[in-house]
Motif scaffolding. Structure first.
Motif, PDB file in Angstrom:
ATOM      1  N   PRO A 168     -45.815 -12.518  21.009  1.00  0.00           N
ATOM      2  CA  PRO A 168     -46.313 -13.574  20.115  1.00  0.00           C
ATOM      3  C   PRO A 168     -45.966 -13.320  18.646  1.00  0.00           C
ATOM      4  O   PRO A 168     -45.649 -14.260  17.910  1.00  0.00           O
ATOM      5  N   MET A 169     -46.034 -12.062  18.208  1.00  0.00           N
ATOM      6  CA  MET A 169     -45.638 -11.754  16.833  1.00  0.00           C
ATOM      7  C   MET A 169     -44.186 -12.116  16.581  1.00  0.00           C
ATOM      8  O   MET A 169     -43.834 -12.658  15.523  1.00  0.00           O
ATOM      9  N   LEU A 170     -43.330 -11.836  17.561  1.00  0.00           N
ATOM     10  CA  LEU A 170     -41.902 -12.052  17.389  1.00  0.00           C
ATOM     11  C   LEU A 170     -41.528 -13.530  17.483  1.00  0.00           C
ATOM     12  O   LEU A 170     -40.673 -14.013  16.738  1.00  0.00           O
ATOM     13  N   LEU A 171     -42.177 -14.253  18.385  1.00  0.00           N
ATOM     14  CA  LEU A 171     -41.809 -15.648  18.636  1.00  0.00           C
ATOM     15  C   LEU A 171     -42.620 -16.633  17.805  1.00  0.00           C
ATOM     16  O   LEU A 171     -42.181 -17.776  17.626  1.00  0.00           O
ATOM     17  N   GLY A 172     -43.776 -16.231  17.309  1.00  0.00           N
ATOM     18  CA  GLY A 172     -44.651 -17.159  16.601  1.00  0.00           C
ATOM     19  C   GLY A 172     -44.814 -16.836  15.143  1.00  0.00           C
ATOM     20  O   GLY A 172     -45.893 -17.056  14.577  1.00  0.00           O
ATOM     21  N   ALA A 214     -39.523 -13.748   9.789  1.00  0.00           N
ATOM     22  CA  ALA A 214     -39.033 -12.881  10.852  1.00  0.00           C
ATOM     23  C   ALA A 214     -38.768 -11.463  10.385  1.00  0.00           C
ATOM     24  O   ALA A 214     -38.948 -10.506  11.146  1.00  0.00           O
ATOM     25  N   VAL A 215     -38.335 -11.281   9.130  1.00  0.00           N
ATOM     26  CA  VAL A 215     -37.887  -9.967   8.682  1.00  0.00           C
ATOM     27  C   VAL A 215     -39.010  -8.930   8.694  1.00  0.00           C
ATOM     28  O   VAL A 215     -38.859  -7.854   9.282  1.00  0.00           O
ATOM     29  N   PRO A 216     -40.170  -9.178   8.076  1.00  0.00           N
ATOM     30  CA  PRO A 216     -41.219  -8.144   8.118  1.00  0.00           C
ATOM     31  C   PRO A 216     -41.731  -7.867   9.524  1.00  0.00           C
ATOM     32  O   PRO A 216     -42.058  -6.724   9.842  1.00  0.00           O
ATOM     33  N   VAL A 217     -41.798  -8.900  10.378  1.00  0.00           N
ATOM     34  CA  VAL A 217     -42.238  -8.675  11.758  1.00  0.00           C
ATOM     35  C   VAL A 217     -41.223  -7.811  12.490  1.00  0.00           C
ATOM     36  O   VAL A 217     -41.590  -6.900  13.247  1.00  0.00           O
ATOM     37  N   ARG A 218     -39.943  -8.071  12.275  1.00  0.00           N
ATOM     38  CA  ARG A 218     -38.900  -7.247  12.887  1.00  0.00           C
ATOM     39  C   ARG A 218     -39.048  -5.789  12.465  1.00  0.00           C
ATOM     40  O   ARG A 218     -38.936  -4.872  13.280  1.00  0.00           O
ATOM     41  N   HIS A 219     -39.296  -5.549  11.192  1.00  0.00           N
ATOM     42  CA  HIS A 219     -39.429  -4.179  10.706  1.00  0.00           C
ATOM     43  C   HIS A 219     -40.634  -3.481  11.321  1.00  0.00           C
ATOM     44  O   HIS A 219     -40.580  -2.297  11.638  1.00  0.00           O
ATOM     45  N   ARG A 231     -50.200 -15.087   6.632  1.00  0.00           N
ATOM     46  CA  ARG A 231     -49.221 -16.062   6.155  1.00  0.00           C
ATOM     47  C   ARG A 231     -47.867 -15.897   6.844  1.00  0.00           C
ATOM     48  O   ARG A 231     -47.025 -16.779   6.759  1.00  0.00           O
ATOM     49  N   MET A 232     -47.637 -14.759   7.499  1.00  0.00           N
ATOM     50  CA  MET A 232     -46.381 -14.548   8.204  1.00  0.00           C
ATOM     51  C   MET A 232     -46.347 -15.247   9.563  1.00  0.00           C
ATOM     52  O   MET A 232     -45.286 -15.346  10.171  1.00  0.00           O
ATOM     53  N   ALA A 237     -32.258 -10.399  13.212  1.00  0.00           N
ATOM     54  CA  ALA A 237     -33.144 -11.045  12.252  1.00  0.00           C
ATOM     55  C   ALA A 237     -33.092 -10.342  10.917  1.00  0.00           C
ATOM     56  O   ALA A 237     -34.052 -10.331  10.159  1.00  0.00           O
ATOM     57  N   ALA A 238     -31.967  -9.711  10.596  1.00  0.00           N
ATOM     58  CA  ALA A 238     -31.871  -8.914   9.378  1.00  0.00           C
ATOM     59  C   ALA A 238     -31.966  -9.777   8.140  1.00  0.00           C
ATOM     60  O   ALA A 238     -31.636 -10.952   8.142  1.00  0.00           O
ATOM     61  N   THR A 239     -32.434  -9.149   7.049  1.00  0.00           N
ATOM     62  CA  THR A 239     -32.534  -9.843   5.781  1.00  0.00           C
ATOM     63  C   THR A 239     -31.158 -10.091   5.200  1.00  0.00           C
ATOM     64  O   THR A 239     -30.397  -9.157   5.009  1.00  0.00           O
ATOM     65  N   PRO A 240     -30.809 -11.341   4.879  1.00  0.00           N
ATOM     66  CA  PRO A 240     -29.536 -11.569   4.219  1.00  0.00           C
ATOM     67  C   PRO A 240     -29.583 -11.073   2.792  1.00  0.00           C
ATOM     68  O   PRO A 240     -30.609 -11.153   2.133  1.00  0.00           O
ATOM     69  N   ALA A 241     -28.470 -10.522   2.338  1.00  0.00           N
ATOM     70  CA  ALA A 241     -28.407 -10.074   0.960  1.00  0.00           C
ATOM     71  C   ALA A 241     -28.472 -11.259   0.022  1.00  0.00           C
ATOM     72  O   ALA A 241     -27.827 -12.283   0.243  1.00  0.00           O
TER      73      ALA A 241
END
Length: 370
Positions: free
Chosen positions: A111-115, A119-124, A173-174, A315-319
Motif C-alpha cells: 500500500p505504501m508503494l502503490l498508494g 514515490a521517491v521518499p517511499v522508495r528510499h 501528505r505523501m 522511481a529515482a529522483t530526476p536531477a
C-alpha cells in the motif's frame, strides 16, 4: 560584503523548514515508543504467568495443563492475575494471526508503494527496510531448527515491527487518503497482535530477541532522520534545494543521505545472511516442514524481486537543474555589490525565481500528521 547567495550551507534557511522534520515525524516516533512500552508490559506479564507453556488443547479454565508435563491429570489453577486458557484463545483469533502471518510485511509495504503521492521518499524508505528484513528474517525463523532447541526468537514481533518502523519516515501528505486509512487500521492491528504474541506465545527473552532487531532498524531510521535534519531540510526535499545551488547530481546527495546509494552492498550482505540461514533450515528440517519452508522461500522471492525493482531506480529522483549558471556563478557575475542585471542575462533572475519557488514550497510544508 559579498553577493547574496540563493542557497547553500551558509545561506539562511526558511524557519518553517527548520522546524518541520522533527515535528512532522514525532507522532510516528511516539507510536513506536507506545508500541515498545506495551510490548515490554506484555512480556513482563508473560514472565510472571508463563502463558506460553499452557497446553491450550488440553486445558480448561478450572484445569490448566502445561506443555512440559506428561501427566494427563496434573492440573493447576491459574493465578488470579493471569489469563485463563479461554481468555488466551479468545484474545488471539487464529484467522487474524494467520492473515498477518501469511500477508507479512507486504500488507504494509505494497500500500505504501502503490498508494503514495510522492514515490521517491517511499522508495528510499523501502530500500532501507527491505535488505534489513531479508537479512534477519531467516535467522529469526530458523534459530530453533539450527540450534536444535525450543528457544524461538519471536518472528511475529520482528515482522510486525519491521512494518511499523518505516512509518517513522512516511508522512501523511505523501500518501493518498485511502492508504492513510489502511495504514492506520493495520498499524493498530499489528500493535494488538504484538501485545497478544508477547503476552501468550513467547517467553520474555524470545520477545526481546525479536524486538532487538526492530530497535536496531528504528535506530538506523533515527540516524537517517538526524542526517537529513542537519541540513535544515527534509531529506526528500533536498534535491530541489541542492539544485538551487547548482549541484550537478542532487539526487545522488539525497541517496547518500538515505543510504540508498549503498543499496547493492547492503543487498549482497543481506543475501549472504539469508542464503546461509535458508540453506541451513532446509538441511535441518523434518519432512513435514518442507511445505512450510517452500512457502517461506516463495514469499522471500517476491521480496527479493521487489528489492531488485526498486534498486533499478525505477522511481529515482530526476536531477533538477536551473537554466544557465548556478546561483553562486550568477551572483558573482553581477559584481561584488550586486550590480543590475539586464534583461539579456537570465541566470540570476532564474535563480531568484527558483529560490522564490523553493520558499513557496517549504512554506507549505506545515506538519499535517495528527
Amino acid at each position: 560584503s559579498g553577493a547574496p547567495r540563493c542557497g547553500g550551507a551558509s545561506g539562511h534557511r526558511h524557519p518553517a523548514v527548520d522546524r518541520q522534520p522533527a515535528r512532522a515525524r514525532m507522532p510516528s516516533h511516539r507510536m513506536l515508543a507506545a508500541w515498545t512500552m506495551l510490548l515490554f508490559i506484555a512480556a513482563a506479564w508473560e514472565g510472571l504467568c508463563a502463558h506460553s507453556i499452557y497446553d491450550l488443547r488440553l486445558s480448561t479454565d478450572d484445569c490448566v495443563r502445561l506443555k512440559s508435563r506428561d501427566v494427563a491429570d496434573d492440573c493447576s489453577d491459574p493465578e488470579a492475575s493471569c489469563a485463563s486458557p479461554t481468555t488466551v484463545q479468545q484474545s488471539s483469533p487464529r484467522w487474524l494471526s494467520d492473515l498477518a502471518g501469511m500477508g507479512g510485511p507486504l500488507m504494509t509495504w505494497l500500500p505504501m508503494l502503490l498508494g503514495n503521492k510522492e514515490a521517491v521518499p517511499v522508495r528510499h524508505v523501502l530500500l532501507t527496510a527491505l535488505p534489513w528484513y531479508l537479512a534477519f528474517i531467516g535467522p529469526v525463523r530458523h534459530t530453533h531448527r539450527l540450534l536444535g532447541s525450543r528457544w524461538d526468537p519471536s518472528g511475529h514481533v520482528f515482522v510486525y515491527g519491521a512494518q511499523l518502523v518505516p512509518l517513522v519516515r512516511v508522512r501523511s501528505r505523501m500518501l493518498h487518503p485511502v492508504t492513510q486509512a489502511w495504514l492506520a487500521v493495520w498499524a493498530a492491528t499489528l500493535t494488538y497482535l504484538s501485545v497478544t504474541t508477547a503476552s501468550f506465545f513467547h517467553t520474555p527473552s524470545e520477545t526481546l530477541a525479536g524486538y532487538a532487531l526492530v530497535a536496531a532498524l528504528w535506530g538506523w531510521f533515527i540516524l537517517v532522520h538526524a542526517g537529513s535534519s542537519a541540513v535544515g531540510l527534509p531529506s526528500e526535499r533536498r534535491p530541489l534545494a541542492l539544485a538551487s545551488t547548482g549541484s550537478a547530481a542532487p539526487h545522488r546527495e539525497e541517496e547518500d543521505e538515505m543510504g540508498t546509494g549503498r543499496t547493492p552492498g547492503r543487498a549482497m550482505l543481506a543475501f549472504l545472511l539469508w542464503s546461509a540461514s535458508t540453506a541451513g533450515s532446509w538441511l535441518a528440517c523434518m519432512p513435514a516442514e518442507v511445505g512450510m519452508l517452500a512457502g517461506f522461500l516463495g514469499y522471500d522471492a517476491v521480496l527479493w524481486l521487489l528489492l531488485a525493482w526498486l534498486s533499478t531506480g525505477a522511481a529515482a529522483t530526476p536531477a533538477v537543474h536551473l537554466p544557465g549558471a548556478s546561483c553562486g556563478q550568477a551572483a558573482s557575475a553581477a559584481g561584488p555589490h550586486g550590480g543590475a542585471v539586464g534583461e539579456g542575462d537570465g541566470s540570476l533572475s532564474a535563480c531568484a525565481a527558483a529560490a522564490g519557488s523553493l520558499r513557496a514550497r517549504t512554506a507549505s510544508l506545515a506538519p499535517d500528521d495528527a
